[in-house]
Design an enzyme around this catalytic site. Structure first.
Site, short mmCIF file in Angstrom:
data_model
loop_
_atom_site.label_atom_id
_atom_site.label_comp_id
_atom_site.label_asym_id
_atom_site.label_seq_id
_atom_site.Cartn_x
_atom_site.Cartn_y
_atom_site.Cartn_z
N ASP A 1 -10.13 -86.93 0.80
CA ASP A 1 -10.52 -87.85 1.88
C ASP A 1 -10.04 -87.29 3.22
O ASP A 1 -8.89 -86.88 3.34
CB ASP A 1 -9.90 -89.23 1.64
CG ASP A 1 -10.48 -89.90 0.40
OD1 ASP A 1 -11.63 -89.56 0.02
OD2 ASP A 1 -9.81 -90.76 -0.19
N GLU B 1 -18.34 -83.55 -8.32
CA GLU B 1 -19.42 -84.49 -7.98
C GLU B 1 -19.79 -84.38 -6.49
O GLU B 1 -20.96 -84.31 -6.13
CB GLU B 1 -19.01 -85.93 -8.31
CG GLU B 1 -19.40 -86.37 -9.70
CD GLU B 1 -18.24 -86.39 -10.68
OE1 GLU B 1 -17.13 -85.95 -10.29
OE2 GLU B 1 -18.43 -86.83 -11.83
N LYS C 1 -8.52 -90.32 11.56
CA LYS C 1 -7.63 -90.74 12.67
C LYS C 1 -6.31 -89.97 12.62
O LYS C 1 -5.71 -89.81 11.55
CB LYS C 1 -7.33 -92.24 12.56
CG LYS C 1 -8.56 -93.09 12.83
CD LYS C 1 -8.24 -94.55 12.88
CE LYS C 1 -9.50 -95.33 13.23
NZ LYS C 1 -9.68 -96.52 12.42
N ASP D 1 -16.27 -79.93 2.23
CA ASP D 1 -17.41 -79.63 3.12
C ASP D 1 -17.09 -80.08 4.54
O ASP D 1 -17.94 -80.00 5.41
CB ASP D 1 -18.68 -80.34 2.65
CG ASP D 1 -18.60 -81.83 2.90
OD1 ASP D 1 -17.53 -82.41 2.62
OD2 ASP D 1 -19.57 -82.41 3.42
N1 SAM Z 1 -12.54 -84.65 -6.26
C1 SAM Z 1 -13.74 -85.45 -6.44
C2 SAM Z 1 -14.96 -84.66 -6.08
O1 SAM Z 1 -14.83 -83.60 -5.44
O2 SAM Z 1 -16.06 -85.06 -6.46
C3 SAM Z 1 -13.63 -86.77 -5.64
C4 SAM Z 1 -13.62 -86.62 -4.14
S1 SAM Z 1 -13.39 -88.18 -3.29
C5 SAM Z 1 -13.94 -87.89 -1.70
C6 SAM Z 1 -11.62 -88.21 -3.05
C7 SAM Z 1 -10.89 -88.91 -4.18
O3 SAM Z 1 -9.49 -88.74 -3.98
C8 SAM Z 1 -11.16 -90.40 -4.24
O4 SAM Z 1 -11.54 -90.75 -5.55
C9 SAM Z 1 -9.83 -91.02 -3.84
O5 SAM Z 1 -9.59 -92.26 -4.46
C10 SAM Z 1 -8.83 -89.95 -4.29
N2 SAM Z 1 -7.57 -89.98 -3.54
C11 SAM Z 1 -7.43 -89.97 -2.20
N3 SAM Z 1 -6.13 -90.01 -1.85
C12 SAM Z 1 -5.43 -90.06 -3.02
C13 SAM Z 1 -4.05 -90.13 -3.31
N4 SAM Z 1 -3.12 -90.20 -2.35
N5 SAM Z 1 -3.68 -90.15 -4.61
C14 SAM Z 1 -4.61 -90.11 -5.60
N6 SAM Z 1 -5.94 -90.05 -5.37
C15 SAM Z 1 -6.34 -90.03 -4.10
#
Ligand code: SAM
Length: 212
Positions: free
Chosen positions: A117, A193, A121, A153
């Site tokens: 993610d 994904e 900000k 990306d």
């Molecule tokens: N890695 C996957 C992909 O490339 O398809 C998912 C990408 S998605 C944008 C980011 C994932 O990271 C989300 O499912 C989110 O819940 C998880 N995530 C973000 N911060 C996290 C944290 N501090 N601890 C565990 N999971 C986290």
């Protein structure tokens, strides 16, 4: 317990044998869970789990742990395991901020961050998984010659991740700003994904591999 007859993602996860429910209790002893001393590689923010499930399926001599904060997404990974169980893969539902309470010093062989993610900000920079705050945590759990592999990306997030390396004491082993046109770095690439979605839209995929 099998997933059928249970509703609600929290309940499903609580009942799943593929999830480690008290991961802190295994700190320093993950080999016992897997029943071997194979290297342990983790994906932080695994989402629906396509990447880590595929990796675990093709590397039976390596142990994998997928970490995800949200039950609703993790559930999809569990469903993949239900269809084709693997004995070298477990999941943890947790916030990765607590990662050093789950793995002991040097216990992890490699860390994967995929499409983390962006937290755009400035005041949320500490939440970005390739931030210096997280690199400090990874430094504790990753073995000395271990590496982190990061794909995204998001150009701004990638630049941020590069800028964090020096202050955090890490260095770049390899990087590309267009993974899907980099023959060498694409070798053995396993799609996530998000990678599938964004690369099919024509977005370039950035990747680095870093070490200390
Ligand atoms: N890695 C996957 C992909 O490339 O398809 C998912 C990408 S998605 C944008 C980011 C994932 O990271 C989300 O499912 C989110 O819940 C998880 N995530 C973000 N911060 C996290 C944290 N501090 N601890 C565990 N999971 C986290």
């Amino acid at each position: 317990m099998r997933l059928r007859n249970i509703s609600g993602s929290r309940e499903l996860i609580a009942a799943s044998d593929y999830v480690i429910h008290e991961p802190q209790e295994h700190r320093g002893g993950w080999g016992e869970i897997f029943g071997n001393d194979h290297p342990i590689r983790i994906e932080i923010g695994m989402g629906k789990g396509r990447f880590i499930v595929e990796l675990a399926g093709s590397h039976p001599d390596i142990n994998y742990v997928g970490i995800e904060k949200y039950s609703s997404v993790l559930l999809r990974g569990i469903q993949k395991m239900e269809e084709e169980p693997l004995d070298n893969l477990y999941f943890i539902r947790m916030d990765a901020e607590e990662i050093t309470s789950v793995f002991g010093p040097g216990e992890v062989d490699r860390i994967y961050l995929n499409f983390s993610d962006p937290w755009p900000k400035d005041r949320h920079a500490k939440r970005r998984l390739p931030s210096r705050e997280f690199l400090r945590r990874y430094d504790e759990i990753l073995k000395r010659d271990g590496v982190i592999e990061f794909k995204t990306d998001n150009r701004e997030l990638f630049q941020f991740a590069l800028d964090e390396l020096e202050p955090a004491g890490w260095h770049l082993e390899r990087m590309t700003r267009d993974l899907h046109h980099d023959e060498e770095m694409m070798r053995d690439n396993v799609m996530t994904e998000y990678e599938e979605r964004f690369s099919s839209m024509g977005n370039p995929i950035y990747k680095y591999i870093i070490s200390r």
